[in-house]
Enzyme design. Structure first.
Site, PDB file in Angstrom:
ATOM      1  N   ASP A  84     -11.946  20.866 -19.211  1.00  0.00           N
ATOM      2  CA  ASP A  84     -10.487  20.876 -19.245  1.00  0.00           C
ATOM      3  C   ASP A  84      -9.918  22.089 -19.960  1.00  0.00           C
ATOM      4  O   ASP A  84      -8.705  22.292 -19.972  1.00  0.00           O
ATOM      5  CB  ASP A  84      -9.960  19.611 -19.936  1.00  0.00           C
ATOM      6  CG  ASP A  84     -10.229  18.350 -19.137  1.00  0.00           C
ATOM      7  OD1 ASP A  84     -10.523  18.467 -17.934  1.00  0.00           O
ATOM      8  OD2 ASP A  84     -10.148  17.248 -19.717  1.00  0.00           O
ATOM      9  N   THR A  94     -15.899  22.307 -22.562  1.00  0.00           N
ATOM     10  CA  THR A  94     -14.884  21.391 -22.055  1.00  0.00           C
ATOM     11  C   THR A  94     -14.408  21.896 -20.712  1.00  0.00           C
ATOM     12  O   THR A  94     -13.876  23.007 -20.613  1.00  0.00           O
ATOM     13  CB  THR A  94     -13.688  21.249 -23.009  1.00  0.00           C
ATOM     14  OG1 THR A  94     -12.600  20.650 -22.306  1.00  0.00           O
ATOM     15  CG2 THR A  94     -13.249  22.595 -23.558  1.00  0.00           C
ATOM     16  N   GLY A  97     -17.878  19.057 -26.347  1.00  0.00           N
ATOM     17  CA  GLY A  97     -16.434  19.223 -26.382  1.00  0.00           C
ATOM     18  C   GLY A  97     -15.823  18.925 -27.729  1.00  0.00           C
ATOM     19  O   GLY A  97     -16.478  19.005 -28.777  1.00  0.00           O
ATOM     20  N   MET A 106      -9.288  16.936 -12.810  1.00  0.00           N
ATOM     21  CA  MET A 106      -9.544  16.572 -14.197  1.00  0.00           C
ATOM     22  C   MET A 106      -8.516  17.206 -15.122  1.00  0.00           C
ATOM     23  O   MET A 106      -7.974  18.266 -14.834  1.00  0.00           O
ATOM     24  CB  MET A 106     -10.954  16.985 -14.598  1.00  0.00           C
ATOM     25  CG  MET A 106     -12.026  16.116 -13.984  1.00  0.00           C
ATOM     26  SD  MET A 106     -13.669  16.555 -14.570  1.00  0.00           S
ATOM     27  CE  MET A 106     -14.582  15.111 -14.030  1.00  0.00           C
TER      28      MET A 106
END
Length: 433
Positions: free
Chosen positions: A204, A202, A173, A247
């Site tokens: 996210d 990642t 990430g 998340m």
């Protein structure tokens, strides 16, 4: 017009002139004299104050001439940071491409993240080949294991030199890409010819300029299952409230996208959009209004939302990520207190599927994408590219410099059409604005 201060260099560093004929047969070779023109919008880049930015990028893909001689090339792969669906798929894709198409016989797996380079930890190095990676895409996680935290770039390059590594693939990430940049700088300082290629990872979806990260599609798919369960629970009782924690430390893409996917969410809370708990327009009154009108409510909360409400100083872990306060615990307790004062019966069902979401195997869409990433990472490395990542912009696979993707984190533009669509899907503004 685009803000004058917003400009960036997309030039990709190279180790030297490529003059080795590729062993690939009849591929569509990339002509580097013709860059890939793309039009980006403020939906993709929050730095834009108008709708479009025209920029030419280096296209990913096989080159006719290579920098490295495949018969003498030695590669290494390392996975860093938290788990994410698709890690094993990327590992497998790199190994298969290097072995079968370039004839590279040595690909090493560095275990336990960047710690695996540091002799004091004593971690083993694994040899990767088609036989021992052929089935790994069926499982979640990473066969190489991972770790968080910074490691000394000098010690890492020392290890690369000892192992005679020519190419290092770093799968990780935001922090891992900064570490890769530090490795590139140290390699350059020593005037060594080692290519460092990043594959952005990642869950996210928050790496700068990376509009799609692998594993995100799977995460959204699993998140919608959790939201569906919360909806069933909430509608199965009188005044049921389903709360799902997802998340998203500093970006709420999973929460927003899952809310769009299911269209059953009434309130979506993300780090980019501040909210209040008390008073007119606050969450408590909004949920109360929703319960009195419809007898149930669904709240999706990214873990990094509302951190200004949890109190205390913001601390960070060894990777630089914020240590978050328990926003969902705060919301649950305050809802109970509020409904008691209002003499309003309610039943809260709280679901936290975080580790289930990140630990599952990739879905079909992410597997396809991981295959593209692995293949194009090998193409770039063999051509002598370094200090870069491979990613998808629009529908094209391109190269981006590490300097660009490590500038800042990507987040939701709350003034965008995307966020407006999220608000329309939830009806949230009806209760909270």
């Amino acid at each position: 017009m685009v803000k004058k201060k917003f400009d960036f260099d997309v030039t990709i560093p190279v180790l030297g002139r490529p003059n080795v004929q590729t062993p690939l047969r009849n591929p569509r070779y990339v002509d580097e004299s013709v860059p890939m023109p793309l039009i980006l919008t403020s939906e993709e880049l929050t730095e834009l104050d108008t709708d479009i930015l025209k920029k030419k990028f280096e296209k990913a893909g096989p080159r006719e001439k290579l920098y490295f001689d495949p018969s003498k090339t030695k590669c290494a792969i390392v996975t860093c940071g938290g788990l994410c669906p698709g890690l094993n798929d990327v590992i497998r894709s790199i190994v298969m491409e290097a072995h079968y198409h370039y004839g590279i016989r040595t690909v090493l797996g560095i275990t336990n993240g960047l710690r695996g380079f540091i002799p004091e930890y004593g971690y083993e190095v694994r040899e990767l080949n088609p036989d021992n990676v052929s089935h790994i895409h069926q499982f979640g996680g990473t066969i190489l294991a991972s770790s968080r935290g910074r490691q000394d770039s000098e010690a890492i390059v020392d290890s690369l030199e000892r192992m005679n590594i020519n190419i290092l693939f770093v799968i990780g990430g935001d922090g891992s890409m900064r570490a890769a940049k530090s490795i590139v700088d140290e390699v350059s300082r020593r005037k060594r010819k080692i290519a460092v290629i990043g594959i952005p990872k990642t869950i996210d979806n928050d790496i700068n300029f990376i509009t799609r990260s692998f594993g995100f599609d799977t995460a959204v798919e699993k998140a919608t299952e959790a939201i569906q369960c919360a909806h069933v629970e909430a509608t199965g009782v009188d005044n049921g409230i389903g709360i799902v924690k997802l998340m998203g430390r500093e970006a709420g893409f999973i929460a927003a996208h899952a809310s769009l996917a299911l269209q059953e969410v009434n309130f979506v809370l993300v780090p980019e959009h501040k909210f209040t708990i008390d008073g007119e327009g606050g969450l408590l009154q909004a949920v109360e209004k929703r319960l009195r009108a419809r007898n149930h409510a669904i709240i999706v909360c990214a873990e990094g939302a509302g951190q200004d409400l949890t109190g205390g100083d913001l601390l960070r872990d060894s990777s630089g990520n914020p240590k978050l306060g328990d926003i969902c615990g705060l919301i649950v307790n305050r809802l109970k207190e509020h409904c008691k004062v209002q003499n309003l019966e309610m039943n809260i069902k709280f679901i936290d599927p975080s580790y289930i979401i990140r630990s599952v195997p990739a879905n079909a869409g992410d597997r396809v994408y991981c295959g593209f990433l692995g293949q194009n990472a090998v193409h770039a490395a063999m051509a002598g590219k370094t200090g870069m990542v491979v990613t998808q912009l629009k529908s094209s696979m391109v190269h981006l410099p590490l300097d660009l993707v490590t500038v800042k984190r990507r987040n939701i533009n709350i003034h965008s059409d995307y966020w407006s669509s999220v608000m329309e899907a939830t009806g949230q503004r009806q209760y909270m604005d």
